[in-house]
Design a protein around this motif. Sequence first.
Motif, mmCIF file in Angstrom:
data_model
loop_
_atom_site.group_PDB
_atom_site.id
_atom_site.type_symbol
_atom_site.label_atom_id
_atom_site.label_comp_id
_atom_site.label_asym_id
_atom_site.label_seq_id
_atom_site.Cartn_x
_atom_site.Cartn_y
_atom_site.Cartn_z
ATOM 1 N N THR A 63 53.334 -83.023 -10.272
ATOM 2 C CA THR A 63 54.560 -83.077 -11.289
ATOM 3 C C THR A 63 54.095 -82.408 -12.865
ATOM 4 O O THR A 63 52.950 -82.262 -13.097
ATOM 5 C CB THR A 63 54.761 -84.517 -11.785
ATOM 6 O OG1 THR A 63 53.762 -85.332 -12.391
ATOM 7 C CG2 THR A 63 54.925 -85.606 -10.526
ATOM 8 N N GLY A 64 55.208 -81.975 -13.264
ATOM 9 C CA GLY A 64 55.067 -81.456 -14.595
ATOM 10 C C GLY A 64 56.314 -81.406 -15.287
ATOM 11 O O GLY A 64 57.208 -82.192 -15.200
ATOM 12 N N SER A 90 50.153 -77.911 -18.414
ATOM 13 C CA SER A 90 49.566 -79.000 -17.912
ATOM 14 C C SER A 90 50.356 -79.503 -16.826
ATOM 15 O O SER A 90 51.549 -79.739 -17.065
ATOM 16 C CB SER A 90 49.382 -79.999 -19.080
ATOM 17 O OG SER A 90 49.021 -81.287 -18.797
ATOM 18 N N GLN A 92 50.159 -82.825 -13.491
ATOM 19 C CA GLN A 92 49.548 -84.119 -13.201
ATOM 20 C C GLN A 92 49.632 -83.966 -11.469
ATOM 21 O O GLN A 92 50.627 -83.603 -11.004
ATOM 22 C CB GLN A 92 50.421 -85.406 -13.269
ATOM 23 C CG GLN A 92 49.829 -85.788 -14.766
ATOM 24 C CD GLN A 92 50.784 -86.907 -15.508
ATOM 25 O OE1 GLN A 92 51.910 -87.271 -15.030
ATOM 26 N NE2 GLN A 92 49.761 -87.887 -15.979
ATOM 27 N N LEU A 94 49.135 -86.459 -8.310
ATOM 28 C CA LEU A 94 49.170 -87.940 -8.129
ATOM 29 C C LEU A 94 48.710 -87.889 -6.565
ATOM 30 O O LEU A 94 49.206 -87.085 -5.731
ATOM 31 C CB LEU A 94 50.716 -88.511 -8.217
ATOM 32 C CG LEU A 94 51.477 -88.098 -9.373
ATOM 33 C CD1 LEU A 94 53.008 -88.455 -9.356
ATOM 34 C CD2 LEU A 94 50.723 -88.702 -10.529
ATOM 35 N N GLU A 106 44.834 -84.915 -14.258
ATOM 36 C CA GLU A 106 45.416 -83.615 -14.953
ATOM 37 C C GLU A 106 45.013 -82.429 -14.383
ATOM 38 O O GLU A 106 43.905 -82.302 -14.055
ATOM 39 C CB GLU A 106 45.064 -83.680 -16.432
ATOM 40 C CG GLU A 106 45.971 -82.805 -16.981
ATOM 41 C CD GLU A 106 45.637 -82.564 -18.633
ATOM 42 O OE1 GLU A 106 45.006 -83.503 -19.184
ATOM 43 O OE2 GLU A 106 46.322 -81.756 -19.250
ATOM 44 N N GLU B 148 59.296 -91.321 -15.839
ATOM 45 C CA GLU B 148 59.445 -90.477 -14.624
ATOM 46 C C GLU B 148 59.609 -91.257 -13.517
ATOM 47 O O GLU B 148 58.373 -91.914 -13.364
ATOM 48 C CB GLU B 148 58.191 -89.223 -14.743
ATOM 49 C CG GLU B 148 58.536 -88.090 -14.052
ATOM 50 C CD GLU B 148 57.224 -87.183 -14.393
ATOM 51 O OE1 GLU B 148 56.828 -87.103 -15.378
ATOM 52 O OE2 GLU B 148 56.988 -86.162 -13.410
ATOM 53 N N ALA B 184 53.963 -76.388 -21.191
ATOM 54 C CA ALA B 184 53.561 -77.806 -21.330
ATOM 55 C C ALA B 184 52.145 -77.736 -21.749
ATOM 56 O O ALA B 184 51.224 -77.410 -20.945
ATOM 57 C CB ALA B 184 53.542 -78.492 -20.008
ATOM 58 N N GLU B 185 51.802 -78.501 -22.675
ATOM 59 C CA GLU B 185 50.322 -78.436 -23.291
ATOM 60 C C GLU B 185 49.602 -79.794 -22.768
ATOM 61 O O GLU B 185 48.435 -79.593 -22.659
ATOM 62 C CB GLU B 185 50.206 -78.390 -24.835
ATOM 63 C CG GLU B 185 50.890 -76.934 -25.171
ATOM 64 C CD GLU B 185 51.140 -77.005 -26.690
ATOM 65 O OE1 GLU B 185 50.234 -77.338 -27.613
ATOM 66 O OE2 GLU B 185 52.486 -76.843 -27.129
ATOM 67 N N LYS B 187 49.987 -83.758 -21.068
ATOM 68 C CA LYS B 187 50.697 -84.971 -20.577
ATOM 69 C C LYS B 187 49.913 -86.311 -20.701
ATOM 70 O O LYS B 187 48.822 -86.240 -19.815
ATOM 71 C CB LYS B 187 51.202 -84.721 -19.124
ATOM 72 C CG LYS B 187 52.327 -85.512 -18.747
ATOM 73 C CD LYS B 187 52.886 -84.961 -17.434
ATOM 74 C CE LYS B 187 54.012 -86.019 -16.851
ATOM 75 N NZ LYS B 187 54.649 -85.364 -15.605
#
Lengths: 402, 501
Positions: A63-64, A90, A92, A94, A106, B148, B184-185, B187
Amino acid sequence: MNRLLYIHLLLATLCLLGCESTQEEILRTENLYSADSIVNTQVGQQSVTLSEEQCDNYTIILTGLHGQITLSCEEGKLFLPELIANIAGSYQLLYFDDHRLIEQQELRIKAGKPEGEILTYVGPKTTSFDGTPGTMLTTIITDSLNNMVDDDIALRYRLLGKKGRFDRTEIVDHNYFTKKIFPPYNNDKVLVGLAGPNLYSLELPLEGSSGCAKSAELTLPLLYPLADGRQTFDIEVQNGIDSEGYKVEDGSLITLYLYNSKSSYKAKYTSVFVNGGAKFTVENPPRADIIDLDLYACEQLIASKRDVVFNTAAIEVPHIWLSATELQIGPVLNTLNQVLPNGSPIDLSLVGCEQATLPFIELYDGIARIDLNEIYTSCDYSELVFAINNQSTIIKKPKSNE
Amino acid sequence: MSRRLAWVFAIAFLIISIMLFSRIIGYYNSGADGSNLLQTQLLDELDYYPEITWQDNYLFNQYQSVALDLEGRLVEAFFWLNRSFELSKPMKLQDYFDKDQYQKITSLLDYQVGEFEKTHTSFDLVLKHVSLDKSVAVVECINSKTLERITLFPEHPHLFYNTETFTLIMVVIDGKWKVKNWIAEQKTPVTWSKRSGSLSKKLASLEQSRGINYYPAKHPWSLFWDSINVKTLRKDFKLIDSLGFNTIRIFLSEEHFEKGSDLQNLNAFRLLLDIAQETGLQVVPTLFDFPKGFDLKHYTNQLYQLRNIVNIGKSHPALLAWSVKNEPDLDFELHGQEIILQWLKVMIKSIRDLDDRHPITIGWSDRQYLPLLADHIDYFSFHLYKDFSHWEADIESIRSKYNKLIVLEEFGFSTRDGFSNILSKSEKGQYNEINSIITNCQNNNVPFFLWTLHDFEDIPTGIFPNRPWILAKQKHFGLVRTDGSLKKSAELLLVENKKDD
């Protein structure tokens, strides 16, 4: 024991021991994050290495900023679709065992090498950025796949203007965009270009951030002080803007000249712009005159006022004894029938009583009152002299029955 | 006759078909995207109110109007981006993203698996750059809070509460700010914060609570906030006090506190707290009564009302505690237990982030759910209208396991029970039942809240099933009859309270 396996076994054991479905639900909604487990890779790499256990045992979802997709993983290699592999940022990962979330990780995809055209944007000029005056130039550097780059880059700045050539290479900490502030160039137009390894930019015209105002408005007080060469009054400057219509940078110097047509009177004052405005505290001329005012910035005339009339002293200073010891002076008007400003001083002297200490007297609403009681009990005077704006009035001491 | 009727129907059908066909042809000939029909409807329901803050810097001060334009476009861009991934189809993305970004996003939409819901609940923005001609801007968004929900298997949704940091390059294309580039830096998961403030005083007060659930006689449930009357509140609160109660539980309906309808009701809430304070009563507000739903799309509006309500209540001396939701277990069947629990967790965290000084609870209808989210709440609350046997033992077992205060948040007995008065409890019977529960509560150190002060002449529709016998019963749980006179139970409580004095 491997941590993943440990969690897995722990969960299984808990449920074997009869975990209530409700508690299980709660567990599932918790974020089981491993802060230290970051998978790093480069843009364009379509696989990353994981442990075989991670790879074989779990469904892996990515996911992002952009939704969620399932990734395939075989023999310790996690495969990224080309589209994802080409978008830096970045994400993720899962890890699911059936419906149960086992771990989050990450995934950082680093942008590729800077390449191609540097996008360059010239910022507002004659403004102050972080306290530094100048023109801000922002550059965005991307890799060949249009990913913004976060790298230390050796950027060569080339400026070509009237005053010659400026060519300097700087290592910039990019952080997705680079901000450079160029010093004032007195409205000199220069061309700026940037270059770096595999990088080029178009040359952009950069107008020096001089802080030079192109125009401003001068405002004088409605009531002119008298021309006594002693009092001061304020002249305000507003709406100082540069040639692009931007508010003039704070701290920019401006100069005000006051002069008459015969050149017998000249005065010069300097101030600085603050928030597009400035204030000059000006001494009024010593004698009645018609004065012109010119305001200059960067040796350019930006505003002026013509034929400002300064009048001499009041033409008439009325007075009245309110009692044998109390004298009222005023209302004192100038030749334009204006009440003299508050605080206008009155010089007082007593003939025959020169040693006496006299009070300091000022006009308020054009009027002043003097109580002479204490003075003349210690000292007998014959005449009283008072002067406003060098214009003296002599009056005799009132008789005791007056 | 029937032949003529058949002709009429045939002609009518033909006319309607031609009209419909011509409209469809006309629509597509206009060049509009067919999906816009749906998008227009969605725009109408765009109920999105994220919390937005701008860092104060030189550029923001100098270019506030640019910043506001950017803010509007950026927020909408993320709304439609999230909506696109939720629906797995591009929704207005061309309006907000440049060509390259649009292509990347739409390609990714094809890869989506499972169900996906996402909302950005806050944006903390920094204006990093504005170009000379105001056509390019760099905006950094630091730690935007996002929720989310990923559902790979039905019945097993997973909620992720993260902060996202990203940088956006916005450019003006065709007169509109669009996202030209973004990255996206970072999360990071949000930690479900534990309480740091001390609750001992408030929990001690709660332990001493003799409470009553309150609606005024003529304006119960959804009628309450539209009809706040100072005189009525003063009179009722004095009566509550004289009956020996020291705490009231009230209900803040979502309908009356959501964005757009909130200001007057927020003032009314403050007024109610003031009057309670005057009377010496403490207040436990129950939030989100009759919520619109538990989908992520409702969260920003719900968090908006939460901020307003909690910011008023948290510093008011009359506030005792927050009850997040009334009987959420009754929503399990319709919405799914996991969805409700996720919603409760987010709301509890959000209350706690705003107010660390008041305890938080959930008012479960069924005491079997008390252990749910035990780590998130400060005290347990349950309602008791059935299964009276062993309730004391049940809660003792919970208490011994979790070592938390347990409150009986609702119990009561109607004086009109069933089809007719023949089956109803007498008023004396009501008193006996109430007294028995109160005695048990006192013996078991369980603070209690009785349902309710008044009988109601009318109950707004939609609260209970529209069956006469159910409505009749629900109208008569009060201690005070609809004519304002006291029932036997109230008279006896009054006498007891005087004795205690």
